[in-house]
Design a protein around this motif. Structure first.
Motif, mmCIF file in Angstrom:
data_model
loop_
_atom_site.group_PDB
_atom_site.id
_atom_site.type_symbol
_atom_site.label_atom_id
_atom_site.label_comp_id
_atom_site.label_asym_id
_atom_site.label_seq_id
_atom_site.Cartn_x
_atom_site.Cartn_y
_atom_site.Cartn_z
ATOM 1 N N UNK A 438 0.834 -1.200 0.000
ATOM 2 C CA UNK A 438 0.000 0.000 0.000
ATOM 3 C C UNK A 438 0.870 1.252 0.000
ATOM 4 N N UNK A 439 1.994 1.193 0.699
ATOM 5 C CA UNK A 439 2.928 2.325 0.718
ATOM 6 C C UNK A 439 3.355 2.685 -0.702
ATOM 7 N N UNK A 440 3.775 1.689 -1.454
ATOM 8 C CA UNK A 440 4.200 1.928 -2.821
ATOM 9 C C UNK A 440 3.068 2.446 -3.679
ATOM 10 N N UNK A 441 1.860 1.998 -3.391
ATOM 11 C CA UNK A 441 0.695 2.427 -4.174
ATOM 12 C C UNK A 441 0.437 3.915 -3.982
ATOM 13 N N UNK A 442 0.274 4.350 -2.741
ATOM 14 C CA UNK A 442 -0.146 5.735 -2.505
ATOM 15 C C UNK A 442 0.999 6.730 -2.635
ATOM 16 N N UNK A 443 2.241 6.230 -2.666
ATOM 17 C CA UNK A 443 3.374 7.135 -2.843
ATOM 18 C C UNK A 443 3.803 7.247 -4.298
ATOM 19 N N UNK A 444 3.095 6.601 -5.182
ATOM 20 C CA UNK A 444 3.420 6.659 -6.609
ATOM 21 C C UNK A 444 2.920 7.984 -7.186
ATOM 22 N N UNK A 445 3.847 8.913 -7.444
ATOM 23 C CA UNK A 445 3.413 10.239 -7.886
ATOM 24 C C UNK A 445 2.993 10.263 -9.350
ATOM 25 N N UNK A 446 3.091 9.129 -10.028
ATOM 26 C CA UNK A 446 2.599 9.074 -11.406
ATOM 27 C C UNK A 446 1.105 8.788 -11.456
ATOM 28 N N UNK A 447 0.487 8.483 -10.305
ATOM 29 C CA UNK A 447 -0.952 8.249 -10.238
ATOM 30 C C UNK A 447 -1.580 9.178 -9.211
ATOM 31 N N UNK A 448 -2.862 9.435 -9.380
ATOM 32 C CA UNK A 448 -3.582 10.329 -8.480
ATOM 33 C C UNK A 448 -4.419 9.527 -7.491
#
Length: 742
Positions: A438-448
């Motif tokens: 989940x960390x990697x998911x929400x910290x991905x600045x290429x997605x909103x």
């Protein structure tokens, strides 16, 4: 009397004669062949243009070593190189070079094993030579013991020669870097890469650092000599470069170095190093290995590479991007310390992540920067034309000084709001611990994303905490609390590529949590309030108390959690029909009286808690039409078995094993709970289109039968649809579905 003859006097000359003959034969057979070239020292001495270098060899005590058998490569600076060196150092001749400097120059010019020019670009892998895959070689020079101030105490130390370990089992020898046409061609590099480091240098196709190799492959008995036009002293490693910078009156990188020194350096007593130090010096001081936090991509004082193979340092090296003080201070004060009083108060993992964001376990060539990722597995976000202010080839890798901090996802995403705030340590721990990343998911600045963020105080008020002694989560009296907490957390993460929740304070609607790869449950929002199925179940809601906008979305701070339902879905359907005026009423009567429903618990046969479903509920008029069409019996409480079977199959065909809404996220054919007469699965077609802020989306269901029928598609009645149940939605439609088998 007969004179006695001394036979020894007769025998000794004969023995001497025989010995002489034997020695001649021995020397002829085992002696040094005439065709052998002279050893390295004699070769240099004979050639006449290495007088200064041979003088240093003698001063360094290496004449004997280089006059015997061995297996070396010598990058020998010629006398012209020393003339330039004397001018640069302001000395008159070689006699002014002290013994220690002489030893450094000789040892750093001396490479283990003998390599012709065409071999230097090859990597000596444990599996065999790998052509054109090397640009470095290990030398005979190493730093050894260094006395440092450790917590105010002078301490004898050695540098770690492995990453994140106390290991000091070899001498941590420094490497030289060279540039060859063969390696450059194989790696798609060019003179531009060379000149990035050495703007005033001339790339020749074979350079040792910025010096030219003017003659190659001079064969000696004990190795190979390559003549160079510059005197090279041992280069600093990455740690040493930062350390030397910090001693300057105006330092460039002292703030970044301080971050590392104060938080990520560890000293470990080494008995092996202590014993070696005593044997070497006769001194009884304890020796400590200075090594770096094991979570880092590499230890900046490690002269080796990762040592997965003994020679892997030939083929690769490290890279550090070091932000200049102004850039680092600005980032520190505005981002890192937005909610913390000092760097010392930051969680250790924040500092580890920040440093790893600037580390690459590989040599980053300027023209190929897109091919590398940092220690956080992110692409490098530096413009090499404008952001790099200092570039150095060092003994253990490349160093780039930068005028900006790596724009890491961790510091500019919705994750940042929890990650860099001490009031949200529990939420951060939950995000970090998820195996689904989940960390990697929400910290991905290429997605909103939109993140609903509960504080530690909110979580504790709900009975959620972390027991550090047991390394376990606590959630009231619930068993297996960690998985339940992760499910609650996933209700707080929403992929919003088009800013679907930007106006959450003035709009209402329903939205699916999670992302496209791992779809979550649906939640509803209405004027700064959000609801999940569990909130509907117990009559609670979640208030949004404030918000923060990050680069990849919005964080809404909440005073409660969007809870998941813990009751069976049948009860949620029943709840929608409190009386006969409800449009769900007729369907619920058939459900409650069916053979596949247990009224006491709300259990529908084949439906399980924790699985995803859509319950397609025909409204009262659609049920009446189904009765007229003979699809349903008129009496929901019929006792006729055939009619009871019709009701059961009708209900099963209106339950699909997928959660769908009018958001355009799910279209196609989806399995129902009904089986045909052969026991095969049956399917319903789903068509969905997303809406806008003013126009709701559409959702229709269509029979998928072996025999075409003219039954019209069932369309949802938006105002009464998207009702929440456990991982499910309950949709009210204007027609019934009809399965025709024959």
């Amino acid at each position: 009397m007969k004179r006695k003859i001394n036979y020894y006097l007769l025998i000794m000359p004969l023995l001497a004669l025989f010995a002489s003959c034997s020695r001649d034969a021995f020397d002829e057979y085992y002696g040094r062949p005439d065709y052998l070239e002279d050893p390295i020292y004699q070769q240099l001495d004979t050639r006449g243009n290495f007088k200064n270098f041979t003088a240093l060899i003698e001063k360094a005590g290496y004449k004997d070593i280089l006059s015997k058998s061995g297996y070396w490569t010598m990058f020998a600076p010629n006398d012209a190189a020393f003339t330039k060196y004397f001018q640069e150092k302001g000395i008159s001749d070689v006699s002014k070079i002290d013994d220690a400097t002489a030893s450094k120059i000789v040892k750093y010019a001396l490479v283990y094993n003998a390599f012709r020019k065409d071999q230097l670009s090859d990597y000596q892998s444990s599996k065999g030579w790998v052509a054109d895959n090397a640009f470095r070689r290990r030398t005979a020079f190493y730093d050894g013991y260094v006395t440092r101030d450790v917590n105010g105490v002078p301490t004898v130390t050695v540098a770690a020669n492995r990453n994140g370990a106390w290991f000091a089992g070899d001498n941590n020898n420094k490497y030289v870097t060279y540039f060859t046409d063969e390696y450059f061609a194989a790696k798609n590099l060019s003179a531009t890469d060379f000149n990035f480091f050495y703007p005033s240098g001339q790339y020749t196709g074979f350079n040792l650092f910025d010096s030219k190799v003017v003659q190659t492959d001079i064969v000696a008995e004990n190795g190979i000599i390559h003549e160079v036009d510059k005197v090279n002293l041992p280069l600093l490693n990455i740690e040493q470069y930062l350390e030397e910078d910090s001693k300057k009156a105006v330092s460039k990188y002292s703030e970044f170095r301080k971050l590392i020194e104060n938080n990520l350096i560890i000293y470990g007593l080494s008995q092996t190093a202590t014993t070696n130090y005593y044997n070497y010096t006769g001194k009884s001081d304890n020796v400590y290995v200075r090594f770096y936090d094991p979570t880092l991509a590499f230890s900046p004082n490690n002269e080796n590479y990762v040592k997965l193979e003994d020679n892997d340092g030939q083929a690769d090296a490290y890279t550090l991007f070091a932000p200049e003080n102004n850039a680092f201070i600005d980032f520190r004060d505005k981002i890192l310390l937005k909610h913390y009083s000092s760097v010392a108060a930051l969680p250790r993992y924040v500092i580890q992540d920040l440093v790893n964001a600037h580390m690459v376990q590989g040599a980053v060539w300027p023209s190929l920067k897109e091919n590398y990722i940092n220690g956080l597995k992110e692409e490098l976000r530096f413009d090499f034309n404008t952001d790099i202010t200092d570039k150095q080839v060092l003994s253990n890798g490349f160093f780039y000084g930068t005028n900006k901090v790596q724009k890491s996802d961790l510091f500019y995403s919705v994750y940042t709001s929890a990650y860099l705030d001490p009031d949200f340590l529990l939420a951060t721990r939950l995000l970090n611990e998820t195996p689904e990343n989940y960390k990697g998911m929400v910290s991905d600045i290429s997605q909103k994303f939109t993140l609903f963020l509960p504080s530690d105080a909110v979580l504790k008020s709900l009975g959620i905490s972390y027991d550090f002694d047991k390394s376990a989560w606590v959630y009231s009296t619930k068993t297996d609390p960690r998985n339940k907490l992760l499910r609650l957390l996933y209700n707080c993460i929403v992929l919003t590529p088009n800013g679907e929740l930007d106006n959450i304070g003035t709009t209402s609607g329903i939205i699916r949590t999670g992302d496209d790869e791992i779809p979550g449950e649906y939640i509803r929002w209405n004027n700064n309030k959000i609801y999940a199925a569990g909130n509907d179940e117990d009559g609670t809601y979640v208030n949004i108390v404030k918000k923060e906008v990050q680069q990849n979305g919005t964080v809404y701070y909440i005073d409660n959690l969007p809870k998941y339902a813990e009751k069976l879905q049948g009860l949620a359907i029943e709840k929608l029909a409190p009386n006969s005026t409800s449009q769900f009423y007729s369907f619920v009567q058939y459900l409650k009286n069916s053979s596949i429903y247990t009224a006491a618990t709300g259990k529908i046969e084949g439906v399980e808690l924790g699985s995803s479903y859509t319950f397609i509920v025909p409204n009262n008029a659609a049920i009446a039409k189904a009765i007229t069409d003979g699809v349903l019996p008129s009496n929901p409480a019929t006792t006729v078995q055939g009619e009871k079977d019709l009701i059961a199959d009708f209900i099963r065909y209106h339950i699909i094993v997928k959660t769908v809404s009018n958001d355009g996220l799910s279209i196609g054919q989806f399995e129902t709970l009904r089986k045909n007469s052969k026991g095969d699965k049956t399917y319903v077609g789903v068509s969905s289109t997303p809406g806008s802020s003013s126009v709701p989306g559409t959702l229709t269901f269509k029979d998928v039968s072996p025999v075409t029928n003219n039954n019209a598609a069932a369309k949802i009645i938006v105002a009464s649809s998207n009702n929440l149940a456990d991982r499910s939605l309950i949709q009210l439609v204007d027609n019934y579905l009809k399965y025709t088998e024959f």
